[in-house]
Design an enzyme around this catalytic site. Structure first.
Site, PDB file in Angstrom:
ATOM      1  N   HIS A 166       0.516  -1.347  -0.215  1.00 23.55           N
ATOM      2  CA  HIS A 166      -0.050  -0.060   0.057  1.00 23.55           C
ATOM      3  C   HIS A 166       1.011   1.221  -0.042  1.00 23.55           C
ATOM      4  O   HIS A 166       2.227   1.454   0.338  1.00 23.55           O
ATOM      5  CB  HIS A 166      -1.070   0.010   1.385  1.00 23.55           C
ATOM      6  N   GLN A 168       0.456   6.081   1.030  1.00 24.67           N
ATOM      7  CA  GLN A 168      -0.223   6.716   1.477  1.00 24.67           C
ATOM      8  C   GLN A 168      -0.309   7.653   0.757  1.00 24.67           C
ATOM      9  O   GLN A 168      -0.070   8.188  -0.373  1.00 24.67           O
ATOM     10  CB  GLN A 168       0.098   7.056   3.253  1.00 24.67           C
ATOM     11  N   HIS A 281       6.807  13.841  -6.510  1.00 25.00           N
ATOM     12  CA  HIS A 281       6.521  16.056  -6.205  1.00 25.00           C
ATOM     13  C   HIS A 281       6.008  16.130  -7.798  1.00 25.00           C
ATOM     14  O   HIS A 281       6.450  15.834  -8.771  1.00 25.00           O
ATOM     15  CB  HIS A 281       7.893  16.346  -6.058  1.00 25.00           C
ATOM     16  N   LYS A 314      22.302   3.106   6.215  1.00 22.56           N
ATOM     17  CA  LYS A 314      22.907   3.794   5.821  1.00 22.56           C
ATOM     18  C   LYS A 314      22.342   3.811   7.463  1.00 22.56           C
ATOM     19  O   LYS A 314      21.003   4.117   6.856  1.00 22.56           O
ATOM     20  CB  LYS A 314      23.084   4.010   5.391  1.00 22.56           C
ATOM     21  N   TYR A 319      26.426  13.095  12.355  1.00 20.09           N
ATOM     22  CA  TYR A 319      26.847  13.944  11.317  1.00 20.09           C
ATOM     23  C   TYR A 319      25.821  14.125  10.900  1.00 20.09           C
ATOM     24  O   TYR A 319      25.552  15.584  10.654  1.00 20.09           O
ATOM     25  CB  TYR A 319      28.567  13.092  10.753  1.00 20.09           C
TER      26      TYR A 319
HETATM   27  O1  LIG Z   1      30.767   6.769  12.408  1.00 20.82           O
HETATM   28  P1  LIG Z   1      30.293   5.258  13.006  1.00 20.82           P
HETATM   29  O2  LIG Z   1      29.883   4.766  14.451  1.00 20.82           O
HETATM   30  O3  LIG Z   1      30.969   3.805  12.779  1.00 20.82           O
HETATM   31  O4  LIG Z   1      28.711   4.991  12.004  1.00 20.82           O
HETATM   32  C1  LIG Z   1      28.092   6.012  12.463  1.00 20.82           C
HETATM   33  O5  LIG Z   1      27.888   7.462  12.118  1.00 20.82           O
HETATM   34  C2  LIG Z   1      28.096   8.314  11.572  1.00 20.82           C
HETATM   35  C3  LIG Z   1      28.424   9.712  11.357  1.00 20.82           C
HETATM   36  O6  LIG Z   1      27.328  10.081  11.958  1.00 20.82           O
HETATM   37  C4  LIG Z   1      26.965   8.005  10.608  1.00 20.82           C
HETATM   38  O7  LIG Z   1      27.973   8.397   8.750  1.00 20.82           O
HETATM   39  C5  LIG Z   1      26.914   6.226  10.140  1.00 20.82           C
HETATM   40  O8  LIG Z   1      26.388   5.893   9.119  1.00 20.82           O
HETATM   41  C6  LIG Z   1      26.480   5.569  11.326  1.00 20.82           C
HETATM   42  O9  LIG Z   1      26.588   4.566  11.302  1.00 20.82           O
HETATM   43  O1  LIG Z   2       1.006   5.718   8.922  1.00 21.28           O
HETATM   44  P1  LIG Z   2       2.290   4.640   9.638  1.00 21.28           P
HETATM   45  O2  LIG Z   2       2.385   3.758   8.211  1.00 21.28           O
HETATM   46  O3  LIG Z   2       1.765   3.726  10.600  1.00 21.28           O
HETATM   47  O4  LIG Z   2       3.299   5.201   9.297  1.00 21.28           O
HETATM   48  C1  LIG Z   2       4.477   5.746   9.103  1.00 21.28           C
HETATM   49  O5  LIG Z   2       4.688   6.684   8.196  1.00 21.28           O
HETATM   50  C2  LIG Z   2       4.000   7.782   8.236  1.00 21.28           C
HETATM   51  C3  LIG Z   2       3.977   8.987   7.403  1.00 21.28           C
HETATM   52  O6  LIG Z   2       5.250   8.809   6.637  1.00 21.28           O
HETATM   53  C4  LIG Z   2       5.225   8.305   9.487  1.00 21.28           C
HETATM   54  O7  LIG Z   2       4.918   9.536   9.844  1.00 21.28           O
HETATM   55  C5  LIG Z   2       5.340   7.321  10.973  1.00 21.28           C
HETATM   56  O8  LIG Z   2       6.350   8.041  11.362  1.00 21.28           O
HETATM   57  C6  LIG Z   2       5.552   6.172  10.087  1.00 21.28           C
HETATM   58  O9  LIG Z   2       5.627   4.577  11.315  1.00 21.28           O
END
Ligand SMILES: O=P(O)(O)O[C@H]1O[C@H](CO)[C@@H](O)[C@H](O)[C@H]1O
Ligand SMILES: O=P(O)(O)O[C@H]1O[C@H](CO)[C@@H](O)[C@H](O)[C@H]1O
Lengths: 351, 351
Positions: A166, A168, A281, A314, A319
């Site tokens: 589905h 939304q 979009h 990812k 950061y």
């Molecule tokens: O550097 P780490 O702890 O291995 O990795 C984590 O932090 C990074 C910096 O926010 C991010 O880019 C990575 O995706 C996340 O897994």
């Molecule tokens: O509406 P759902 O599938 O229950 O919920 C999901 O999509 C929403 C819209 O992107 C988000 O706000 C929720 O955090 C996510 O869990």
């Protein structure tokens, strides 16, 4: 001095559509991963579950009973984030405390009666039926609301709370943040260069070729130069089209066809039902629908989180949340890998 | 007509610091959750693991052996996203294909020698030692680089790839995206109103009180009016301080003290080691450090993902990735819940 190589040397790239930068550090794919491994997706989903509110014949939270639909099924979300009649918060008493009214409608669109079905496994005519509902619902809700956001959260990893295939539709009385950014960028580009940003961009990508994933008579899929998610893609028509309802029957058939190909490649990449968030979009709608929106070009974004395998994603944290998006392989490397994948779904091919 | 009630009626709020809007739909907490449940965190972490590259005495990926440190330990990240010497990509050949050079340094800071320790369980003097390293490293890397981003990813859910208590420091030759946004907003506010945006904001929050979580002699913690994450907070000094190194010894002690209180409340909320991304923002550094940055006020953002329990998080996907951030309880409700929580850690109190 060393010659610059995108796949070896970190650099930053600019996203002219959303006015954002991304840090590309491709050498970082070499680091070992000891972090979270996602639960495997092999849990089988029953084809029909009478307690799943998205299934044909099921009773929903509000007591309504779903029809025994055999194609698509569109209905009002029983827990909508946007309702048509919320009162106005009134004028703000301070410039640092600004609140405004938000009204709207939230709908759910089931793609298929079976819970164990996914778009890449559906037939082209079945996908074409989904495209037609996307166009109709944009037209209907767009008559009243300035923005109609169609989006699909696929996979539990992407917060999808129901395995039934589905998407939304959230229509709002305001232009959401990201729509505003795209509006500003596309309008400024048109004013300065006399043509739509994304038309020019596609023209360039067709010449450069290195980021193309798929091309068809009417559509193309590419990994944008400024992609943030590892295998992010952009899907656009070749013709200048502002909104989904403008698509011709031939363009709709071809869209169903190229979507099936793209989503099959995605599933084949890590031999899993590939999680993503995707959405459309197009030019704003509502009372200003007749204004000049020629700077807009219809497009869909695919944002898939997987990076290394079916279970290693990812994380956009740290950061990324505090400073700037960062990616671990180049968009060109991602496009090359997606291009090389077969167009037959791994679950159907010979073992 | 109905009277507007923030906790019942959806509305949008503006974030003047990062120039973004958020959709607040508090009535949405009522919906059932059938989506992903996070793995429970009860897996015990060994206090010392000789194979964990963050532990005292362990050998790292580059062959270096860590000292037998007994306080904090700062070292160069063995898999840095930013390196000091990447070549320049050269001039862009098209306005839609802009790339620029990125240089920098990535460091890791271990908070404590024990892998099973976390900040809220550390003593105030131990946390104070972390604060001192934050100040020193900002000063040292800030001598060369215009932006020094200190951030902590806590918990596997937040992409943290190593359970040992640590944060990271990424210094860059460019002002990252979010830093640029905060720079623009704070500069414009100062030009228009003659005082720093965040000083004015704090003044207002101290009067309004409804979003305050903790106050101390030198600091305060609040849920910002525009919070996106369910229990997001902003930590700031009361005095006008531009960067971490400017903090006085008394302010540093008090910071350690209020951090311990905040993080204890966070852990107590769902009786779990509360995951989050946090990080510091202060005035730019580098060669322009002496320019006028008086519009900047030092602050830390805490972005925690948990929404309903230790295992049910908020997903920022779909609508959030394509249109606009959305939250399911009001910032005032979140502040009220955090205020009410005890300041003694649940793991230490009587059962
Ligand atoms: O550097 P780490 O702890 O291995 O990795 C984590 O932090 C990074 C910096 O926010 C991010 O880019 C990575 O995706 C996340 O897994
Ligand atoms: O509406 P759902 O599938 O229950 O919920 C999901 O999509 C929403 C819209 O992107 C988000 O706000 C929720 O955090 C996510 O869990």
């Amino acid at each position: 001095t060393t010659t610059f190589l995108a796949r070896e040397h970190q650099h930053i790239r600019y996203n002219p559509l959303q006015d954002e930068w991304v840090l590309v550090s491709a050498h970082r794919m070499k680091r070992p991963w000891q972090g979270q491994v996602e639960p495997s997706l092999l849990k089988t989903v029953p084809r029909h579950d009478p307690h799943n509110p998205l299934c044909p014949g099921a009773t929903r939270a509000n007591g309504e009973v779903n029809p025994h639909y055999d194609g698509t099924f569109l209905f009002d979300n029983d827990f909508p984030a946007l309702q048509p009649d919320a009162p106005n918060p009134g004028p703000s008493d301070h410039p640092l405390f600004q609140a405004e009214a938000a009204r709207g409608v939230c709908k759910v669109l089931c793609f298929h009666p079976w819970s164990d079905m996914t778009l890449p496994l559906m037939s082209v005519p079945e996908i074409r039926a989904v495209v037609d509902v996307w166009a109709t619902v944009t037209e209907e809700l767009g008559a009243q609301y300035p923005w109609v956001q169609i989006f699909e959260n696929k996979g539990a990893m992407m917060g999808c709370s129901n395995p039934h295939p589905h998407c939304q539709v959230w229509a709002s009385s305001f232009l959401p943040d990201i729509a505003q950014r795209e509006e500003r960028s596309q309008r400024a580009y048109q004013n300065q260069h006399g043509e739509p940003l994304l038309m020019k961009y596609v023209h360039q990508e067709l010449l450069r070729k290195e980021r193309l994933v798929l091309t068809s008579e009417h559509w193309l899929v590419l990994v944008p130069f400024w992609a943030v998610w590892p295998f992010q893609t952009l899907l656009l028509p070749r013709r200048h089209v502002r909104r989904l309802p403008e698509l011709t029957p031939a363009e709709r058939d071809d869209l169903a066809f190229i979507m099936k190909k793209l989503l099959t490649k995605y599933d084949n990449l890590f031999e899993t039902s590939f999680p993503y968030t995707m959405g459309w979009h197009g030019a704003p709608t509502g009372s200003e629908a007749e204004a000049s929106w020629d700077h807009w070009q219809l497009h869909a974004h695919y944002y898939p989180p997987l990076l290394r395998s079916a279970t290693v994603r990812k994380f956009m944290v740290g950061y990324e949340m505090l400073a700037q998006a960062q990616r671990d392989l180049t968009p060109e490397q991602a496009a090359e890998r997606l291009r090389a994948l077969p167009e037959v779904h791994y679950s159907l091919g010979p073992k």
